[in-house]
Design a protein around this motif. Structure first.
Motif, PDB file in Angstrom:
ATOM      1  N   SER A  29      -6.536   2.102  -1.000  1.00 10.57           N
ATOM      2  CA  SER A  29      -6.515   2.039  -2.469  1.00 10.57           C
ATOM      3  C   SER A  29      -7.514   1.014  -3.005  1.00 10.57           C
ATOM      4  N   ARG A  30      -7.861   0.016  -2.197  1.00 12.07           N
ATOM      5  CA  ARG A  30      -8.895  -0.945  -2.578  1.00 12.07           C
ATOM      6  C   ARG A  30     -10.287  -0.394  -2.286  1.00 12.07           C
ATOM      7  N   SER A  41      -5.936   7.137  -6.678  1.00 11.08           N
ATOM      8  CA  SER A  41      -7.096   7.787  -6.052  1.00 11.08           C
ATOM      9  C   SER A  41      -6.731   8.376  -4.687  1.00 11.08           C
ATOM     10  N   GLN A  68     -11.760   4.223  -5.012  1.00 10.84           N
ATOM     11  CA  GLN A  68     -11.257   4.161  -6.387  1.00 10.84           C
ATOM     12  C   GLN A  68     -12.071   5.042  -7.322  1.00 10.84           C
ATOM     13  N   THR A  86      -4.439   1.252  -9.308  1.00 13.46           N
ATOM     14  CA  THR A  86      -4.616   1.790  -7.965  1.00 13.46           C
ATOM     15  C   THR A  86      -3.332   2.350  -7.377  1.00 13.46           C
TER      16      THR A  86
END
Length: 84
Positions: A63-64, A22, A67, A6
């Motif tokens: 970022s969590r 991402s 994705q 990530t």
């Protein structure tokens, strides 16, 4: 998420590059989008004082939440699929 990359960083001649795999889908002005096939975006810091904690926290949260499946990109012959 399941060993999917990530975020990363690299030390470069003039400072540190902080990259979100991402990040192109984060819709963040301060992140530079390089390519179209890979969904990464990054920012560059010449000095630690340039790092804004509130930006970093927001980007890490995104970022969590956002994705693309980089873990299986080779198995899918370069095709990315959205995980989240």
């Amino acid at each position: 998420m399941n060993n999917n990359p990530t975020v990363g960083n690299s030390e470069q001649k003039n400072g540190i590059r902080l990259m979100f795999w991402s990040g192109a889908d984060f819709n963040e002005e301060k992140l530079n989008i390089k390519g179209k096939k890979i969904k990464d975006a990054s920012t560059f810091y010449n000095n630690i004082t340039e790092l804004k904690t509130f930006d970093l926290i927001r980007w890490l949260k995104k970022s969590r939440e956002i994705q693309w499946d980089y873990k299986n990109i080779i198995k899918r012959k370069g095709k990315l699929e959205r995980l989240k």
